[in-house]
Design a protein around this motif. Structure first.
Motif, mmCIF file in Angstrom:
data_model
loop_
_atom_site.group_PDB
_atom_site.id
_atom_site.type_symbol
_atom_site.label_atom_id
_atom_site.label_comp_id
_atom_site.label_asym_id
_atom_site.label_seq_id
_atom_site.Cartn_x
_atom_site.Cartn_y
_atom_site.Cartn_z
ATOM 1 N N ASN A 630 0.665 -1.415 -0.022
ATOM 2 C CA ASN A 630 0.156 -0.129 0.088
ATOM 3 C C ASN A 630 0.936 1.225 -0.106
ATOM 4 O OD1 ASN A 630 -2.536 -1.300 0.126
ATOM 5 N ND2 ASN A 630 -2.192 -1.830 2.382
ATOM 6 N N GLY A 631 2.195 0.980 -0.006
ATOM 7 C CA GLY A 631 3.188 2.271 -0.017
ATOM 8 C C GLY A 631 3.581 2.934 1.353
ATOM 9 N N ASN A 632 3.204 2.120 2.178
ATOM 10 C CA ASN A 632 3.707 2.495 3.571
ATOM 11 C C ASN A 632 4.999 2.176 3.833
ATOM 12 O OD1 ASN A 632 1.091 3.518 4.246
ATOM 13 N ND2 ASN A 632 0.403 1.736 4.673
ATOM 14 N N VAL A 633 5.938 2.866 4.550
ATOM 15 C CA VAL A 633 7.287 2.224 5.038
ATOM 16 C C VAL A 633 7.108 1.181 6.055
ATOM 17 C CG1 VAL A 633 9.226 3.033 5.808
ATOM 18 C CG2 VAL A 633 8.168 4.463 4.452
ATOM 19 N N LEU A 634 7.633 -0.111 5.383
ATOM 20 C CA LEU A 634 7.767 -1.287 6.247
ATOM 21 C C LEU A 634 9.166 -1.181 6.828
ATOM 22 C CD1 LEU A 634 6.436 -3.864 6.907
ATOM 23 C CD2 LEU A 634 7.743 -4.878 5.104
ATOM 24 N N ILE A 635 10.183 -0.935 6.406
ATOM 25 C CA ILE A 635 11.594 -0.832 6.957
ATOM 26 C C ILE A 635 12.395 0.431 6.480
ATOM 27 C CG2 ILE A 635 13.520 -2.027 7.480
ATOM 28 C CD1 ILE A 635 12.459 -4.753 7.448
ATOM 29 N N GLU A 636 12.751 1.388 7.524
ATOM 30 C CA GLU A 636 13.451 2.385 7.028
ATOM 31 C C GLU A 636 14.982 1.926 7.527
ATOM 32 O OE1 GLU A 636 13.966 5.732 4.779
ATOM 33 O OE2 GLU A 636 12.020 5.757 5.722
ATOM 34 N N ASN A 637 15.841 1.629 6.501
ATOM 35 C CA ASN A 637 17.212 1.093 6.707
ATOM 36 C C ASN A 637 18.273 2.155 7.166
ATOM 37 O OD1 ASN A 637 18.834 -1.028 7.404
ATOM 38 N ND2 ASN A 637 19.398 -1.459 5.297
ATOM 39 N N THR A 638 18.237 2.791 8.436
ATOM 40 C CA THR A 638 19.134 3.644 8.493
ATOM 41 C C THR A 638 20.525 3.372 8.697
ATOM 42 O OG1 THR A 638 18.261 3.822 10.609
ATOM 43 C CG2 THR A 638 17.083 5.364 9.334
ATOM 44 N N ALA A 639 21.346 4.063 8.861
ATOM 45 C CA ALA A 639 22.840 3.640 8.918
ATOM 46 C C ALA A 639 23.093 3.434 10.433
ATOM 47 C CB ALA A 639 23.937 4.691 8.303
ATOM 48 N N ALA A 640 23.661 2.448 10.914
ATOM 49 C CA ALA A 640 24.110 2.195 12.223
ATOM 50 C C ALA A 640 25.539 2.459 12.290
ATOM 51 C CB ALA A 640 23.767 0.750 12.755
ATOM 52 N N GLU A 641 25.872 3.703 12.498
ATOM 53 C CA GLU A 641 27.540 4.355 12.568
ATOM 54 C C GLU A 641 27.989 4.496 13.885
ATOM 55 O OE1 GLU A 641 29.663 8.173 10.537
ATOM 56 O OE2 GLU A 641 27.763 7.908 10.470
ATOM 57 N N ARG A 642 29.256 4.006 14.017
ATOM 58 C CA ARG A 642 29.866 4.147 15.462
ATOM 59 C C ARG A 642 31.424 4.544 15.347
ATOM 60 N NH1 ARG A 642 28.989 -1.568 15.173
ATOM 61 N NH2 ARG A 642 31.037 -2.732 14.759
ATOM 62 N N SER A 643 31.792 5.294 16.184
ATOM 63 C CA SER A 643 33.226 5.661 15.855
ATOM 64 C C SER A 643 34.064 4.527 16.473
ATOM 65 C CB SER A 643 33.527 6.840 16.689
ATOM 66 O OG SER A 643 34.936 7.264 16.793
ATOM 67 N N VAL A 644 35.103 4.139 15.464
ATOM 68 C CA VAL A 644 35.996 2.834 15.941
ATOM 69 C C VAL A 644 37.349 3.630 16.183
ATOM 70 C CG1 VAL A 644 37.180 0.873 15.170
ATOM 71 C CG2 VAL A 644 34.683 1.355 14.269
ATOM 72 N N ILE A 645 37.795 4.504 15.549
ATOM 73 C CA ILE A 645 38.951 5.335 15.881
ATOM 74 C C ILE A 645 38.844 6.695 15.700
ATOM 75 C CG2 ILE A 645 40.672 3.314 15.311
ATOM 76 C CD1 ILE A 645 40.938 4.555 12.346
ATOM 77 N N LYS A 646 39.829 7.448 16.115
ATOM 78 C CA LYS A 646 39.586 8.972 15.909
ATOM 79 C C LYS A 646 39.902 9.378 14.554
ATOM 80 C CE LYS A 646 42.977 9.486 19.179
ATOM 81 N NZ LYS A 646 43.974 9.771 19.989
ATOM 82 N N GLU A 647 39.401 10.526 14.241
ATOM 83 C CA GLU A 647 39.547 11.236 12.929
ATOM 84 C C GLU A 647 40.900 11.345 12.740
ATOM 85 O OE1 GLU A 647 37.512 14.697 10.207
ATOM 86 O OE2 GLU A 647 37.820 14.972 12.458
ATOM 87 N N SER A 648 41.859 11.681 13.720
ATOM 88 C CA SER A 648 43.186 12.049 13.415
ATOM 89 C C SER A 648 43.918 10.456 13.051
ATOM 90 C CB SER A 648 43.954 12.565 14.578
ATOM 91 O OG SER A 648 43.720 11.827 15.783
ATOM 92 N N THR A 649 43.627 9.309 13.746
ATOM 93 C CA THR A 649 44.070 8.107 13.499
ATOM 94 C C THR A 649 43.691 7.689 12.195
ATOM 95 O OG1 THR A 649 43.890 7.665 15.925
ATOM 96 C CG2 THR A 649 44.184 5.785 14.294
ATOM 97 N N ALA A 650 42.632 7.899 11.773
ATOM 98 C CA ALA A 650 42.084 7.364 10.368
ATOM 99 C C ALA A 650 42.969 8.299 9.175
ATOM 100 C CB ALA A 650 40.580 7.723 10.206
ATOM 101 N N PHE A 651 43.267 9.599 9.564
ATOM 102 C CA PHE A 651 44.135 10.041 8.619
ATOM 103 C C PHE A 651 45.596 9.652 8.621
ATOM 104 C CE2 PHE A 651 47.106 13.517 7.453
ATOM 105 C CZ PHE A 651 46.698 13.772 6.001
ATOM 106 N N LEU A 652 46.101 9.343 9.792
ATOM 107 C CA LEU A 652 47.404 8.900 9.808
ATOM 108 C C LEU A 652 47.691 7.578 8.967
ATOM 109 C CD1 LEU A 652 48.321 9.741 13.649
ATOM 110 C CD2 LEU A 652 48.784 11.112 11.507
ATOM 111 N N LEU A 653 46.616 6.740 9.179
ATOM 112 C CA LEU A 653 46.593 5.370 8.664
ATOM 113 C C LEU A 653 46.569 5.617 7.001
ATOM 114 C CD1 LEU A 653 44.432 3.313 10.942
ATOM 115 C CD2 LEU A 653 46.999 3.286 10.614
ATOM 116 N N THR A 654 45.565 6.592 6.749
ATOM 117 C CA THR A 654 45.397 7.029 5.298
ATOM 118 C C THR A 654 46.756 7.511 4.798
ATOM 119 O OG1 THR A 654 42.831 7.343 5.648
ATOM 120 C CG2 THR A 654 44.022 8.227 3.688
#
Length: 863
Positions: A630-654
């Protein structure tokens, strides 16, 4: 006769005698009793009939509780741009709903004319029709003529759905009475147009088509609202017998039936004589055959690898989020008329499909692995199953080295035929057989948008995909990750919370696991004092193991869990093997990718996408939302996001992994005009080859290897990198050039290369990026310096490149820079041991359970 006086008196006496009178009275009483009994019987039968009828009516469904709408609709999948990519439908649910306004009036009239000519006059039951059918049955003995109205047929299909399983006349009679009763009740509360609309969306029109829209697409490759009179009559004629009047397989029968429909329409003044003649002259059957040829050339009934995984995800989410059973979830997916909006980018998916279908992207030498299953009925009637493993054992009795790899499918088929003949020799009969030859070496690839976690494309193998829901090497198969694990298991926690930096140094020297086993570098050489950046660039095993030793394997395993890996061993009851051994991946071998069961392509890709996303992990997403019928939203699949490492750590690894591609073990994966950060991975026996890399736009992981875990030959050890480069080059065509963004929490600083401290005169100096919280504050005390401190160049300009020239450049090596002796597919304890019994106890690292690894040594990862 004697009419004399004496004779007459004698007769009079006989008539008035007592015995005569008693006889007469008895006869009269009997007649009276008989009459009363008959009346009583009639009353009893009438009461019984009324009672039975009332009982049948009382057990009928409540008219307020029934739903006359069709029970099954096709589900549709859409890509990220809203384009339809697949229709999913159960055998009885290939139905595409349309409104009555979308259905041509000619089709409405055609169905009414042939199925229920008094539809607009009766109240749900056609009394004239019933009498006509009854009279025909009595006079001719033909009971085939039906008298059911459209309303009754609608109820039979959508309410009394078990009518096909009726086994007695009583059951059929009961259903017919309830059907007629409900038909009257339905028509009291529902208008004729609604009834007709639901009927036209319900009816079986053959060829797996339910409802007029699905039938229009099937037979004419057009929408129902575009049908002409002749086409409408063709469809209307099918419903009485969908097989007999199927215009594809029985065009002559359908032609006669179409004429009958048109005649009824003419007789009932729905069409004129000219329309009748024109419709009869229309050669629609050639158009029907042409439509079938077109459909067969464009419709691929085999699901793609993305669609395979998507359907699994949807069913799991319907169970876990909505609380359905697996059967209910499956029925809803294939019969619920859902609309599923996927994350797939069709353009990117087409790129993967095209590159994986190009033979020039693979080694010239191709082998074929047999996948075989056979089910037979033996002479005693027992069903017996045979597998590819049983076939292999059969031939290993003759040749101990026999495997399931062949130079051609024809070569493999000769062994299949020989094996099958040996089984059927006792008179067994084949019940089912599956034979498939997969080209080897194999490969898989996944592409994720790291900013959203959306899986944009994936492919689970090379070669023709011959069936849906088959082995998906991108999502189902677990393989050893090799040196790709150094980043997520070791260096991420080291930089993130252990106070280490890219300038932190370790001695690259001969080193041993706690049990005395050597930690070997791929080159079997050592380079002395080595920074973490250099160790990442050149994939140095000794430094990775020493680093994890400081980090601790337990913390490394915790980080792997946070990076989304679900196939790791934690020393729990779930990690117990058949011999009672409990395995854990909290050991030093994990630094080099030596884990119990291996990882999947998508999960490895998602872990690197987390680094590319500033340290934030998003579980891979295959769809954004699901709408119900009928066009109703059955499931809204939103992102389950979590921080694993700091932004600075991510840049250093990159930054360090950019050097892998610029001048380390991954130079073959450089792209034009856009930066790439990534890591290679190869197990010591060359069972698994990886490259996982990302740009500012997308993250892509590629794996190659043999399905049976055999060693890749020299000529097959680089094609996966070429595939990665070709795919990513095409994906980034037309995208603006973009750099990785340096966060404000990262600054650049000149330090001593050997100590990582602030330099004095005499120090070998490098310029490195640091998290502002881990920048060195002390000066080097290991080199000669005078009274003047060295200008250590405190610099925050992110546009500058770090100067990290190191000892050796492995950029031109071919799988010589990053193998690991991690233990690979062998289970390892905290000392790097491969199990007390010295055998392979992976319980799953070998995807086919073959266990071909050499259990006398640790597997090493070369790039």
């Amino acid at each position: 006769m004697n009419y004399g006086k004496k004779s007459t008196a004698k007769k009079r006496t006989a008539l008035i005698s007592r015995s005569s009178m008693m006889g007469k009275r008895a006869r009269v009483s009997f007649i009276r009793v008989l009459f009363v009994s008959l009346i009583a019987l009639c009353i009893a039968v009438t009461c019984l009939g009324v009672g039975s009828f009332r009982g049948v009516i009382d057990t009928a469904p409540d008219v307020d509780d029934i739903d006359i709408m069709p029970l099954g609709y096709a589900t549709f999948l859409y890509d990220d741009a809203g384009n339809q990519i697949r229709k999913l439908a159960a055998p009885d649910s290939n139905r595409l709903p349309v409104t009555l306004e979308q259905i041509p009036v000619d089709l409405q009239h055609a169905v009414v004319a042939i199925e229920d000519e008094r539809f607009y006059e009766h109240n749900g039951i056609d009394v004239k029709g019933i009498l006509r059918a009854g009279m025909k049955a009595l006079t001719t003995g033909d009971f085939s003529e039906g008298a059911s109205t459209i309303t009754q047929q609608l109820l039979k299909n959508n309410v009394f759905t078990n009518w096909t399983s009726e086994s007695t006349q009583l059951e059929r009679f009961t259903r017919k009475i309830q059907e007629q009763y409900l038909a009257v009740q339905v028509e009291k509360k529902t208008d004729k147009d609604t009834i007709l609309e639901n009927y036209l969306n319900t009816i079986n029109l053959g060829a797996g088509s339910y409802g007029v829209q699905a039938a229009a697409r099937q037979y004419f490759d057009k929408d129902v609202w575009d049908l002409n009179l002749s086409e409408c009559a063709t469809l209307a004629g099918i419903t009485q017998n969908p097989t007999k009047f199927n215009p594809i397989i029985n065009p002559d029968s359908n032609r006669k039936r179409r004429k009958e429909v048109l005649q009824h329409m003419l007789d009932q003044n729905y069409i004129t004589q000219d329309q009748y003649d024109e419709a009869l002259a229309d050669d629609i059957y050639s158009r029907i055959q042409a439509a079938q040829e077109k459909n067969s050339s464009t419709d691929n009934t085999v699901y793609t690898y993305f669609e395979d995984e998507l359907t699994d995800q949807i069913i799991n989410d319907l169970m876990n989020i909505k609380g359905y059973t697996k059967k209910q979830a499956t029925n809803l997916l294939y019969s619920g008329g859902l609309k599923v909006y996927t994350t797939q980018d069709s353009k990117i998916q087409n790129i993967l499909d095209e590159e994986y279908a190009d033979p020039s992207n693979y080694p010239d030498t191709v082998q074929y692995e047999l996948d075989y299953a056979l089910t037979v009925t033996d002479p005693d009637g027992n069903q017996v199953n045979y597998s590819k493993e049983m076939l292999q054992l059969y031939f290993q009795n003759e040749d101990p080295d026999f495997d399931l790899l062949f130079d051609s499918p024809e070569d493999g088929q000769t062994y299949v035929d020989k094996y099958k003949a040996s089984i059927l020799a006792n008179g067994s009969k084949v019940l089912a057989e599956r034979v498939n030859f997969a080209p080897q070496p194999q490969s898989s690839m996944s592409v994720i948008d790291q900013h959203t976690g959306y899986v944009k494309a994936l492919i689970g193998g090379r070669g023709e995909k011959t069936a849906s829901l088959t082995l998906n090497r991108a999502t189902d198969t677990t393989r050893q990750p090799g040196s790709t694990f150094k980043i997520v298991s070791t260096y991420a926690p080291a930089l993130n919370e252990k106070g280490m930096t890219l300038a932190t140094t370790f001695e690259d020297e001969p080193y041993e696991y706690p049990d005395g086993s050597p930690v070997n570098n791929a080159t079997r050489s050592y380079n002395g004092t080595t920074t973490i950046r250099t160790a990442i660039q050149n994939s140095i095993n000794v430094v990775a193991v020493k680093c994890l030793e400081k980090v601790t394997p337990d913390l490394g395993l915790k980080y792997l869990d946070n990076f989304g890996f679900t196939t790791l061993a934690h020393g729990t009851e779930a990690d117990k093997d058949a011999n009672g051994n409990v395995w854990s991946d909290a050991n030093l071998a994990t630094a080099l990718g030596g884990i119990t069961r291996g990882v999947t392509n998508v999960e490895l890709c998602a872990s690197y996408a987390a680094i590319a996303n500033g340290g934030n992990y998003i579980k891979p997403i295959y769809y954004t939302k699901i709408l119900d019928h009928n066009g109703n939203v059955l499931i809204e699949n939103t992102a389950a996001e979590r921080s694993v490492i700091k932004e600075s750590t991510a840049f250093l690894l990159t930054s360090a992994m950019e050097d892998v591609v610029k001048q380390g073990t991954g130079t073959a994966c450089q792209l034009d005009n856009i930066p790439v950060a990534g890591k290679t991975g190869t197990t010591e026996a060359y069972n698994d080859l990886w490259f996982v890399g990302y740009t500012p736009y997308y993250t892509c992981a590629v794996w190659s290897g043999y399905d049976n875990n055999e060693k890749l030959p020299d000529y097959a050890r680089n094609f996966h990198k070429a595939l990665w480069k070709k795919v990513m080059t095409r994906i980034h065509e037309g995208l603006p050039s973009k750099e990785f963004e340096k966060p404000a929490s990262v600054e650049k600083l000149s330090v001593c290369e050997e100590t990582g401290l602030l330099p004095r005169a005499g120090c070998p100096v490098i310029t490195e990026y640091f998290d502002v919280g881990t920048m060195p504050t002390e000066y080097c005390d290991q080199h000669f310096y005078d009274s003047d401190d060295y200008d250590y160049n405190y610099d925050t300009d992110s546009s500058d490149q770090t100067d990290n020239t190191t000892d050796t450049d492995n950029s031109e090596s071919s799988d010589n820079g990053d193998t690991d002796n991690s233990g690979d597919s062998n289970n390892t304890d905290d000392n790097g041991n491969s199990g007390d019994d010295g055998t392979d106890n992976t319980g799953g690292s070998d995807d086919n359970g073959d266990g071909n690894e050499d259990d006398s040594s640790y597997q090493v990862d070369y790039y």
